[in-house]
Enzyme design. Structure first.
Site, PDB file in Angstrom:
ATOM      1  N   ASP A   1       0.964  -1.381   0.265  1.00 28.74           N
ATOM      2  CA  ASP A   1       0.032   0.033  -0.194  1.00 28.74           C
ATOM      3  C   ASP A   1       0.771   1.255   0.076  1.00 28.74           C
ATOM      4  O   ASP A   1       1.558   1.576   0.965  1.00 28.74           O
ATOM      5  CB  ASP A   1      -1.028   0.032   1.405  1.00 28.74           C
TER       6      ASP A   1
ATOM      7  N   GLY B   1      -2.644  -4.128  -1.905  1.00 27.58           N
ATOM      8  CA  GLY B   1      -2.225  -2.912  -1.751  1.00 27.58           C
ATOM      9  C   GLY B   1      -3.207  -2.400  -0.663  1.00 27.58           C
ATOM     10  O   GLY B   1      -3.227  -3.022   0.304  1.00 27.58           O
ATOM     11  N   HIS B   2      -3.976  -1.229  -0.936  1.00 29.97           N
ATOM     12  CA  HIS B   2      -4.447  -0.287  -0.115  1.00 29.97           C
ATOM     13  C   HIS B   2      -6.036  -1.175   0.247  1.00 29.97           C
ATOM     14  O   HIS B   2      -6.357  -1.310   1.306  1.00 29.97           O
ATOM     15  CB  HIS B   2      -4.888   0.939  -0.776  1.00 29.97           C
ATOM     16  N   PHE B   3      -6.534  -1.693  -1.070  1.00 33.47           N
ATOM     17  CA  PHE B   3      -7.719  -2.584  -0.798  1.00 33.47           C
ATOM     18  C   PHE B   3      -7.435  -3.919  -1.130  1.00 33.47           C
ATOM     19  O   PHE B   3      -6.590  -4.246  -2.223  1.00 33.47           O
ATOM     20  CB  PHE B   3      -8.889  -2.090  -1.963  1.00 33.47           C
TER      21      PHE B   3
END
Length: 321
Positions: free
Chosen positions: A273, A299-301
């Site tokens: 992320d 990553g972020h999601f």
């Protein structure tokens, strides 16, 4: 001949008749179990605003409240909810201004994180929830940690997934586009912040750092962007970007509460992320030394690629509590 006709009609009627009360449970049990584990969709009025939420699982089971991130809504949990519903009562709300909840204009509603949290708290109270675990991603952190600060004995644990509460975790996109508008809101800082509202950025948040980008459902950014592009929504998001400073200002308070109450904590972190970077995950261990930290190659999601893994980790930590 008449006797045979009467008998045939009687047999047909019996065949068409509903099952007896004694026979019904065996036939309906699988359907009942399926109904409990499937997701249902509801609206509640909280402080005069319509709040949408998803629900699944047996209300008698331990409750987990799924708090979504920016720029998404409870739809980001659509694949995780079925992974949890056999062991948990699951509630996933949309904040005011997000998803299918009311989104009054910024001129008619004060968009700040206190208000987002207040409406989630109001929904929790309406549903009569007295004990629950909080799953927090991105904006879910500042919403959830406010709930924890207000009612720490009700919160039985944290699942923290790329939700930041430490300066250690602030990545370059946040430093460059988000933090400046909180320091001084003007045309220049607003212009920088608006880069977070574009389709390219929304797609980037879902795809960057994914182990297999082809496994990420494009419905994610298509749906999120359609909601971001609603008339007037940019003003809503800019107000929240400005108020993000209140989250940073609350970090020390939250850390003290972590140390005081020591909630059971599972940290699930997409290690790639760029928004909330890996040191932010490790920082929680300073105040929650017993936390379990699980790195995900994401990553972020993270849910598209890791729903089964996340469900398994949550059950291992919290099922039966």
């Amino acid at each position: 001949m008449t006797q045979y006709l009467i008998r045939a009609v009687a047999i047909a009627l019996l065949a068409a008749a509903p099952l007896s009360a004694e026979a019904a449970p065996a036939a309906s049990a699988p359907a009942a179990a399926s109904a409990i584990h499937s997701t249902s969709y509801h609206f509640a009025t909280v402080n005069g605003r319509k709040i949408f939420y998803r629900e699944a699982g047996d209300p008698a089971a331990p409750t987990i409240v799924l708090l979504h991130g920016f720029p998404s809504s409870s739809q980001m949990y659509r694949d995780l909810i079925p992974q949890l519903a056999d062991k948990f009562h699951v509630i996933a709300p949309d904040y005011v201004g997000f998803g299918q909840s009311d989104a009054p204009p910024a001129s008619e509603f004060d968009y700040n994180f206190d208000n987002l949290a207040a409406h989630v708290a109001g929904l929790i109270d309406q549903l009569g929830l007295k004990s629950y675990v909080l799953y927090m991603q991105d904006y879910g952190g500042p919403v959830g940690f406010r709930l924890f600060a207000q009612r720490p004995t009700q919160v039985k644990g944290f699942v923290i997934q790329n939700a930041n509460a430490y300066l250690d975790g602030v990545g370059d996109p946040v430093k460059q586009a988000l933090l400046p508008i909180g320091q001084q809101r003007n045309a220049a800082s607003e212009a920088n912040a608006r880069t977070l509202l574009t389709l390219d950025t929304t797609r980037f948040q879902y795809s960057y750092g994914a182990k297999n980008p082809d496994a990420i459902n494009p419905d994610n950014w298509t749906i999120d962007q359609a909601l971001l592009d609603r008339p007037g929504n940019d003003a809503i998001q800019l107000d929240l970007f400005e108020d993000y400073r209140s989250n940073v200002a609350s970090y020390d308070k939250w850390h003290a509460l972590f140390r005081q109450y020591r909630p059971k904590t599972l940290i699930l972190w997409g290690k790639n992320d760029p928004i909330f970077i890996a040191p932010g995950a490790e920082a929680y261990k300073r105040d929650l030394p017993d936390a379990r930290l699980v790195w995900l190659d994401a990553g972020h999601f993270v849910i598209d690629e890791n729903a089964v893994t996340i469900g398994r980790e949550i059950k291992a930590s919290f099922a039966g509590r």
